[in-house]
Design an enzyme around this catalytic site. Sequence first.
Site, mmCIF file in Angstrom:
data_model
loop_
_atom_site.group_PDB
_atom_site.id
_atom_site.type_symbol
_atom_site.label_atom_id
_atom_site.label_comp_id
_atom_site.label_asym_id
_atom_site.label_seq_id
_atom_site.Cartn_x
_atom_site.Cartn_y
_atom_site.Cartn_z
ATOM 1 N N SER A 55 -101.566 9.632 66.547
ATOM 2 C CA SER A 55 -101.915 9.645 65.120
ATOM 3 C C SER A 55 -103.280 10.292 64.871
ATOM 4 C CB SER A 55 -101.880 8.226 64.541
ATOM 5 O OG SER A 55 -102.703 7.355 65.283
ATOM 6 N N SER B 26 -97.215 0.549 62.951
ATOM 7 C CA SER B 26 -95.866 0.030 63.175
ATOM 8 C C SER B 26 -94.995 0.611 62.089
ATOM 9 C CB SER B 26 -95.847 -1.495 63.104
ATOM 10 O OG SER B 26 -95.973 -1.936 61.767
ATOM 11 N N ALA B 27 -93.689 0.384 62.223
ATOM 12 C CA ALA B 27 -92.745 0.788 61.188
ATOM 13 C C ALA B 27 -92.760 2.300 60.940
ATOM 14 C CB ALA B 27 -92.999 0.021 59.889
ATOM 15 N N ARG C 236 -94.987 4.273 60.161
ATOM 16 C CA ARG C 236 -95.579 4.490 58.857
ATOM 17 C C ARG C 236 -96.831 5.360 58.856
ATOM 18 N NH1 ARG C 236 -100.017 1.094 58.305
ATOM 19 N NH2 ARG C 236 -100.008 0.909 56.049
ATOM 20 N N GLN C 237 -97.506 5.537 60.000
ATOM 21 C CA GLN C 237 -98.855 6.096 59.933
ATOM 22 C C GLN C 237 -98.911 7.567 59.545
ATOM 23 O OE1 GLN C 237 -101.205 4.253 59.394
ATOM 24 N NE2 GLN C 237 -101.628 2.656 60.892
ATOM 25 N N GLY D 124 -91.408 7.664 64.993
ATOM 26 C CA GLY D 124 -91.645 6.766 66.135
ATOM 27 C C GLY D 124 -90.460 5.889 66.473
ATOM 28 N N GLU D 125 -89.945 5.179 65.482
ATOM 29 C CA GLU D 125 -88.814 4.299 65.760
ATOM 30 C C GLU D 125 -87.468 5.015 65.711
ATOM 31 O OE1 GLU D 125 -90.850 1.955 62.932
ATOM 32 O OE2 GLU D 125 -90.324 0.129 64.008
ATOM 33 N N LYS E 77 -92.236 12.815 57.309
ATOM 34 C CA LYS E 77 -91.754 11.427 57.221
ATOM 35 C C LYS E 77 -92.323 10.673 58.424
ATOM 36 C CE LYS E 77 -87.287 12.876 55.193
ATOM 37 N NZ LYS E 77 -85.825 12.874 55.410
ATOM 38 N N GLY E 78 -91.468 10.061 59.239
ATOM 39 C CA GLY E 78 -91.927 9.345 60.440
ATOM 40 C C GLY E 78 -90.848 9.447 61.495
#
Lengths: 423, 158, 334
Positions: C49, C85-86, C88-89, C286-287, C283-284
Amino acid sequence: MEKKLSVVGKNVIKKDAFEKVTGKTVFSADLDMEDMLYGAVLRSTVPAAVIKNIDTSKARALEGVESVLTAKNIPGRNAVGIILKDEPILVEDKIRRIGDAIAIVAAKTEETAQEALSLIDVTYEEIEPIFTFDRAIQEDSPNIHGITNVLQTKHLRHGDVRAGFEKCDVIVEHTYKTSMLSHMFIEPEAGLATYENGMITIYSSTQNPHFDRGEVAAMMAFPQNKVRSVQMTTGGGFGGKLDISVQCHAALLAYNTKKPVKMVRKRTESAMVSSKRHPMTIHARTGATKEGKLMAMEVTMRGDTGAYASYGPAVITRAMVHCTGPYVIPNVSIDATFVYTNNPMAGAFRGFGVPQVALVHEGQIEALAKELSMDSVALRLINLQHPGAETSTGQKLGSDVGLETCISQVLSKRKELDGKEGD
Amino acid sequence: MKKIMIRFTLNGEKYEREVFPNMRVLDFLRNEMGMRSVKEGCSEGECGACTVIYNGRAVTSCTMLAGQIDGGEIITLEGLSNKGELDVLQQSFMEEGAVQCGYCTPGMILSAKALLMHNPTPTHDEVRRAISGNLCRCTGYVKIVKAIEMASQKIAQE
Amino acid sequence: MIRQGKGIACMWYGVGNTGLPNPAGAFVEVLSDASVNLMVGCADIGQGSTTVMAQIAAEELGVRYEDVNVTSADSAVTPEGGATSASRQTFISGNATKKACQMAKQTLAEVAAEVLQVSRERLKFENRQIYDMDNLECKLSYRELMGEMAKRGRLALGQGYYNPNTTMLDPDTMQGSPFEIYSYAATMVTVEVNTDTGRIELKEVISAHDVGRAINKRMVEAQIEGGCAMGQGFAILEKVIVENGKILNPQFSKYLIPTALDMPDIYPIVVESNAQAGPFGAKGVGEPALIPIIPAIVNAVEDAIGVHFYELPITPTDVIRELYHQQKLYEGIE
């Protein structure tokens, strides 16, 4: 007109890469300070009990021990938790899981700290432990917290699921089960705290230093600006370093000894105490017309959050909201219940319940495709979310739905690879 | 227990030290010799975070005792760039994006180094085998393997 | 006997969280030599990040990546970052960083407009230069601009925070907008199942992810590859064994995770749908990186041996047991 980008989109070398490949990066366990003490935690070996007495006198008398603390040494709030403050920093009366923290020690060496732990006598009375969902919800089961063992029950209702099933030509019904999983980040949790000039500073391996600040401040009854929380380079998290680990214990010991206190978990302590992925049991019924249009989905979910809520409530919501998968289903009904038990605590783990429900929506699609004698990709494409489509919470999607492109790119890559293999 | 005298080479320098013979090499290197790149991950020789090169072989320093290194030669990550220049492996780990959290990185690079010392042109499977004792939870190993292969190519070109 | 199978699976993942306030902030200062200090609450846990924030700041301010120094996750220095988490960062702290840079840029633009005698709207910040987009000859270097700023006693400071636009879900029906945007993915895997030993071997993974915009494509790929490893563990390897509340396998010798030898060939594919709400469309990931491979493996195993497993992980014992039942069914004994 789209702006031409000059830095975004470039594969620059990561800011932390040089320090990491040369071994110069300082992780929490690498910290050292003058007069530094080593902290350790006495943890419960039974899952459910009421503490009658804690005798720390022998531990205090051990040479090299500078502080032995229990719940009564906490000046402020003796509770932490990301969503609900239901976990004691040090157990005052009730033990709710194996691994609950009962007392903490600061000593001049790690060995002395460990020896001191073995000199603490805890008298407790064991009570009936609860290990299963079914036992947890029985009327006569002991309450782990408050007046019920139900952490949360939630309902999602969209459209008319009964009417939806009436329009279905095929319905599939299955029960899916997932296991408790461990994050197993390679760096075990660690941290160091100091107390100087009225200010507590915590350096730790964490995914949320600002949250840690709030929890430590509440424990100390300090204003938040008298607690400084610094994230050290963190050796992986995956959700397992969102809960408080060593931060409160190290801070309390530093405050009482006026010396820096370092705490480093061993692998077994880390794996026993850190949060886990919620094991879930999900029963699903999904129906479609003979043309392959999904019409209705009905789901019940059960989860075990263990002794403490941690991120449990967020896992429930995410799991429910994502349960349809990236497909349009006009009629959806979901009921979810998560309970407390005396099992290890479950919390955040990469995906917050969505990996669990992905097994369900993708399993159901495959099952329906078989019933309909359709290709499962074709069935997916018929029902795919698209810009402007409505989700099971009634949200209208924007223009940025790139799933169809994902599927077509995967299929063309497959073709390309098959072509190569055929050469 | 009585301390014993051990003589060893660490990152090219010769040392003599008095140690308790039952001290783990991991603790000895971290606490007595200041080699903080050697990481503790599992304490049972499973994760490879504490890997060092001992007499040319990658070993887990949490399962070795200080007495065992008498007369031996140890290389830690600090020793790879101690002449002020990055080792080709360090350079390629950076360039290929093979580093995420970084906790496995020192051990990973050293396992790769031990491989390339004996076998400068390993096959893909030899690379994977050489680092199979080093666990990484972030990367899926893909870019790590690529980085080692890139380093091997660079060495071959030199 | 070795039987091969292929399976596909899709997923979606909401980014910008669950109908609850979810802010993160950033501070920025452009210094007199046109280097930049960025202070973000966002904790980097190895995913990168800090690198992403530096790329976003450099892009927005029109400086180089190397010009941006990031201080992260220190509560005495950085504003609230919320949890890493999520997924989101990139979305939330990325937007906060962009907004902080926009605020600093506003001051910079006022001074540049005055010096260049053009309206602020016509100014472009790019490659350490500020110029009139209609007349590329009319320009200032960043250093010149900072000199003009110093003469006027102005500081290029910015602060920004971002809180996703969500609505509280209805407490009875959970209707509402729980996430601002959604990431998507499709994954296809090839497995080989050894019907004698029950071993499932993952051979190939093709995983396409709609990440809106890849701020750093190599780091997105790295997330996908790491997710494939962890997802493989979820599907066929990992399980915490708990007996009477006690974890029996709290160590790597008893809780196995994938090693380098377990890894298949992975082909990550980055799809960019340009999310309006994201920083530069991001967007994101990670998950999402973890999720679709898990059901894809289950579906591939079904393709290989005709059994759909409903309980994970699928161990060799499970495979042998199911093949045995299948055989018995075939022989008409059961």
